[in-house]
Design an enzyme around this catalytic site. Structure first.
Site, PDB file in Angstrom:
ATOM      1  CE  LYS A 119      -3.949  -1.329   1.802  1.00 19.08           C
ATOM      2  NZ  LYS A 119      -5.269  -1.579   2.840  1.00 19.08           N
ATOM      3  CE  LYS A 211      -5.413  -7.810  -1.832  1.00 20.16           C
ATOM      4  NZ  LYS A 211      -5.433  -8.038   0.063  1.00 20.16           N
ATOM      5  CE  LYS A 214     -13.627  -3.112   0.150  1.00 21.12           C
ATOM      6  NZ  LYS A 214     -13.420  -3.414   1.737  1.00 21.12           N
TER       7      LYS A 214
END
Ligand code: AMP
Ligand code: TRP
Length: 348
Positions: A119, A211, A214
């Site tokens: 992230k 993966k 969102k």
């Protein structure tokens, strides 16, 4: 206060688009756990703001997403009267206990967290301190209730291991005062991750190596829970696969991530094993398998999307559920946190 033996806690961030990965990896498990455990399900809004505002979308979007995740919980079949559904920021013990855990966890432990590395990306100096300390808050979420079982997707495994390390170190560091307070085998349980089923890691429909997420800029990469039947069918039709027919056994999926992902999704939606899916579709082309998967996905997901839309029309009713849940959550966390303060030596 004795150790609870049967308490489930899990959380979902109110950021962006809830998708099939969240549903199959987490929410369907949450629903199942209700039969055997006392469950607490949390919309983790404090976690949502750890990334850049562009990711979570600002105050209005955050509130909207908080309602939406709650609507998904309810539409999927979580019963907020028998169990607890609430938003994290309404129960102050999460943030308070997280501070204590900031002082328990070691920098070296957090430096190993792959989610932080992903992230934060290349510009680590510019990541928020909250993003770095995120796993400590997650440990506090779970341990504020002394929860014993945590259903999550595969990507949260490392955070659960860290939670156990924090619980263990707290139990060791304060062993004397924990014993003095009358606890024989430590204060915090070491919570068990529950990472089970054929879809603990649902992959992007555009890239079988990434993966489903969102925040992927491509909406074609994921099936959102509020997508309509046409969108669901289109995304499955366009999913990246390869030109070979499906194998008859799961071993044949090893080097074929796109195919493996669709078979895993089929199995999870149908509630059967991947072997069962391949016994039916082994030898079939994707031109046959994809329409069958689309039909199954529409059948399973449309009622949930429709119920979410219905619930979202009355946000005040959703907020009542969250407020009531927060009161009941607080009633559990408050006495536990009071014990923690005594154990640490804070005056209570
Ligand atoms: P998040 O969206 O990061 O708040 O994740 C909420 C829950 O969904 C967590 O238990 C995750 O492990 C799970 N989850 C998220 N993405 C996926 C995925 N692609 N496959 C399976 N589970 C997932
Ligand atoms: N970190 C989890 C995720 O991104 C969300 C989460 C926050 C959570 N607190 C939790 C999950 C406590 C389980 C238990 O998916």
């Amino acid at each position: 206060m004795s150790q609870p033996v049967n308490r489930v806690f899990s959380g979902v961030q109110p950021t962006g688009n809830l998708h099939l990965g969240n549903y199959l990896g987490a929410i369907t498990r949450f629903v199942e756990m209700q039969r055997s455990h006392d469950c607490i399900y949390c919309v983790v809004d404090l976690h949502a703001i750890t990334q850049d505002r562009a990711v979570w979308g600002g105050p209005e979007r955050l509130a909207h997403s908080t309602y939406e995740v709650t609507a998904a919980f309810l539409a999927a079949g979580i019963d907020p009267t028998k169990h607890i559904v609430f938003n994290q920021s309404r129960v102050p013990e999460h943030a308070e206990l997280a501070w204590i855990f900031n002082c328990i966890a070691r920098l070296g432990w957090l430096n190993r967290m792959t989610q932080f590395k992903e992230k934060a990306g290349k510009d680590r100096e510019n990541a928020s301190v909250g993003l770095f300390a995120y796993p400590n808050l997650m440990a506090a979420d779970i341990l504020a209730y002394r929860a014993t079982h945590v259903p999550v997707g595969d990507d949260q495994k490392q955070h659960l291991e860290l939670t156990r390390d924090i619980a263990q170190k707290f139990n060791n560091d304060f062993a004397d005062s924990i014993r003095d307070a009358g606890y024989e085998d430590g204060f915090f349980p070491l919570p068990e991750p529950l990472i089970v089923g054929p879809a603990t890691r649902v992959m992007s429909l555009r890239d079988g190596a990434a993966k489903m997420s969102k925040s992927d800029p491509s909406d074609l990469s994921r099936i959102n829970l509020r997508d309509d039947a046409d969108q669901i069918a289109k995304k499955i039709r366009k999913a990246r696969t390869d030109p070979e027919p499906l194998p008859s056994e799961t071993a044949g999926l090893a080097e074929r991530p796109g195919a493996a992902n669709l078979v895993g999704i089929f199995a999870a939606l149908a509630g059967c094993s991947q072997d069962k899916v391949l016994s039916e579709f082994g030898g079939a082309q994707f031109s046959v398998f994809k329409p069958a998967l689309a039909e199954l996905a529409v059948e399973k997901l449309s009622p949930i999307g429709a119920e979410m839309n219905r619930l979202m029309a009355d946000k005040a009713a959703i907020d009542e559920v969250l407020k009531d849940g927060a009161e009941r959550a607080h009633a559990i966390a408050e006495p536990i946190y009071r014990e923690v303060r005594k154990i640490v030596g804070f005056l209570v």
